[in-house]
Design an enzyme around this catalytic site. Sequence first.
Site, PDB file in Angstrom:
ATOM      1  N   ARG A 157       0.853  -1.205   0.000  1.00  0.00           N
ATOM      2  CA  ARG A 157       0.000   0.000   0.000  1.00  0.00           C
ATOM      3  C   ARG A 157       0.883   1.248   0.000  1.00  0.00           C
ATOM      4  O   ARG A 157       0.602   2.228  -0.683  1.00  0.00           O
ATOM      5  CB  ARG A 157      -0.948  -0.014   1.208  1.00  0.00           C
ATOM      6  CG  ARG A 157      -2.031  -1.092   1.118  1.00  0.00           C
ATOM      7  CD  ARG A 157      -3.123  -0.885   2.157  1.00  0.00           C
ATOM      8  NE  ARG A 157      -2.648  -1.018   3.525  1.00  0.00           N
ATOM      9  CZ  ARG A 157      -2.596  -2.169   4.203  1.00  0.00           C
ATOM     10  NH1 ARG A 157      -2.998  -3.290   3.641  1.00  0.00           N
ATOM     11  NH2 ARG A 157      -2.147  -2.194   5.452  1.00  0.00           N
TER      12      ARG A 157
ATOM     13  N   LYS B 153     -12.459  14.641   4.382  1.00  0.00           N
ATOM     14  CA  LYS B 153     -13.585  14.059   3.647  1.00  0.00           C
ATOM     15  C   LYS B 153     -14.439  13.198   4.571  1.00  0.00           C
ATOM     16  O   LYS B 153     -13.905  12.530   5.462  1.00  0.00           O
ATOM     17  CB  LYS B 153     -13.035  13.201   2.504  1.00  0.00           C
ATOM     18  CG  LYS B 153     -14.094  12.338   1.834  1.00  0.00           C
ATOM     19  CD  LYS B 153     -13.504  11.394   0.819  1.00  0.00           C
ATOM     20  CE  LYS B 153     -13.931   9.970   1.129  1.00  0.00           C
ATOM     21  NZ  LYS B 153     -13.555   9.013   0.074  1.00  0.00           N
TER      22      LYS B 153
ATOM     23  N   LYS C  46     -18.926  17.179  -2.541  1.00  0.00           N
ATOM     24  CA  LYS C  46     -18.486  16.078  -3.411  1.00  0.00           C
ATOM     25  C   LYS C  46     -19.709  15.234  -3.743  1.00  0.00           C
ATOM     26  O   LYS C  46     -20.049  14.285  -3.034  1.00  0.00           O
ATOM     27  CB  LYS C  46     -17.412  15.241  -2.710  1.00  0.00           C
ATOM     28  CG  LYS C  46     -16.939  14.042  -3.509  1.00  0.00           C
ATOM     29  CD  LYS C  46     -15.608  13.511  -3.004  1.00  0.00           C
ATOM     30  CE  LYS C  46     -15.233  12.225  -3.705  1.00  0.00           C
ATOM     31  NZ  LYS C  46     -13.849  11.827  -3.456  1.00  0.00           N
TER      32      LYS C  46
ATOM     33  N   GLU D 277     -19.552  14.740   1.295  1.00  0.00           N
ATOM     34  CA  GLU D 277     -19.778  13.756   0.226  1.00  0.00           C
ATOM     35  C   GLU D 277     -21.032  12.912   0.491  1.00  0.00           C
ATOM     36  O   GLU D 277     -20.959  11.859   1.130  1.00  0.00           O
ATOM     37  CB  GLU D 277     -18.555  12.835   0.090  1.00  0.00           C
ATOM     38  CG  GLU D 277     -18.722  11.802  -1.018  1.00  0.00           C
ATOM     39  CD  GLU D 277     -17.511  10.883  -1.194  1.00  0.00           C
ATOM     40  OE1 GLU D 277     -16.548  10.981  -0.414  1.00  0.00           O
ATOM     41  OE2 GLU D 277     -17.535  10.061  -2.112  1.00  0.00           O
TER      42      GLU D 277
HETATM   43  P1  13P Z   1     -14.610   6.877  -6.565  1.00  0.00           P
HETATM   44  O1  13P Z   1     -14.262   7.969  -7.523  1.00  0.00           O
HETATM   45  O2  13P Z   1     -13.901   5.585  -6.825  1.00  0.00           O
HETATM   46  O3  13P Z   1     -16.097   6.721  -6.398  1.00  0.00           O
HETATM   47  O4  13P Z   1     -14.047   7.322  -5.147  1.00  0.00           O
HETATM   48  C1  13P Z   1     -14.204   8.610  -4.729  1.00  0.00           C
HETATM   49  C2  13P Z   1     -14.297   8.658  -3.269  1.00  0.00           C
HETATM   50  O5  13P Z   1     -13.576   9.366  -2.641  1.00  0.00           O
HETATM   51  C3  13P Z   1     -15.317   7.827  -2.607  1.00  0.00           C
HETATM   52  O6  13P Z   1     -15.466   8.230  -1.285  1.00  0.00           O
END
Ligand code: 13P
Length: 350
Positions: free
Chosen positions: A47, A137, A220, A178
């Site tokens: 990772r 986030k 987001k 998000e």
């Molecule tokens: P994806 O673009 O793969 O959906 O991931 C974005 C993300 O940060 C999901 O929380």
Amino acid sequence: MTFTEELKATAQAMVAMGKGILAADESFDTANQRFQKLGIPQTVEMRRAYREMLFTTAGIEKFISGAILFDETIRQATQDGVLFTKVLQDAGIIPGIKLDAGAKPLAGFRHERITEGLDRLRDRIDEYYSLGARFAKWRAVIAIGKDIPSQCCIEANADALARYAALCQEGGLVPIIEPEVLMDGDHIIAESFEVHQRVLHAVFKRLYLYRIQLDQMILKPSMVIAGMDCPQQSSVEQVAQATVECLRNHVPASVPGCTFLSGGQSTELATAHLNAMNRLSKKQLPWMLTFSYGRALQQEAMKTWMGKATNVVAAQKAFSHRAQLNSAAALGEYNSTMEVITTASSPIPS
Ligand code: 13P
């Protein structure tokens, strides 16, 4: 101390013209699942090496304004011992951190989830700020299906998003909010539109209630799109139109920008949709529309890398190319002929 000016400047920088955000904050489980599918060993070192490949890609800062990290990653360094946060900062890329602890079953509501992570959040924010993070986030997950989403699921997740955002702004991190409406299922685009409307309405109501500074946050969103199993798939223009209409209905003008997630779309479609939105509505939107993709930015690079040091250069080239195409889409300047890498140099006219 208040962080008002710093937060405003960070939020603006995150959505700078032609730039977007790299979501590289996959949890252990998610990162390991993706590695497993490709036969890459699921270890801490793999990772780390993978993230080093991404973050040390030369010139990536032309397309990427910020990178969202996972707890493990924000503490890691390159093989030469340079912290990833420093690698990013030196390139002018803002480090961010995933703060949520994942979406867990919502008690009493089958097939619905609530995102956890509010306990001790103030202390965690202080620590991440001291480690160099300047934004964060939190992902809420809303599924579409028979009788779902329930209003309870929407409201509970909106509340958690707003509480998280308030703590972020208090502690100096720009919150990325998000609320992801999933693409799983066979729903038509009109259902996705309706659910996005309900979700965004609830989210902004809570942000107002919790006194969130809208000029110091980033939204987001997912795109308004038919479910993956729906036989009636919409055109790129239809998705772009529906998504922009929905955002215009709900996102106040003081929000600096919306950075989309890719949510399982193919890399090409995620780029084409973003491009169509920017092209359709050029200069008529109060906020920037750009990307904060995970899979749609990384897929090709991970497949090229395959866990091998000898593939790093080729993987970085694939990553850089994808980021460049999405940067073009953020400006409404992408077209599918750019998909082919013809030479080592830029496929995009400057
Ligand atoms: P994806 O673009 O793969 O959906 O991931 C974005 C993300 O940060 C999901 O929380």
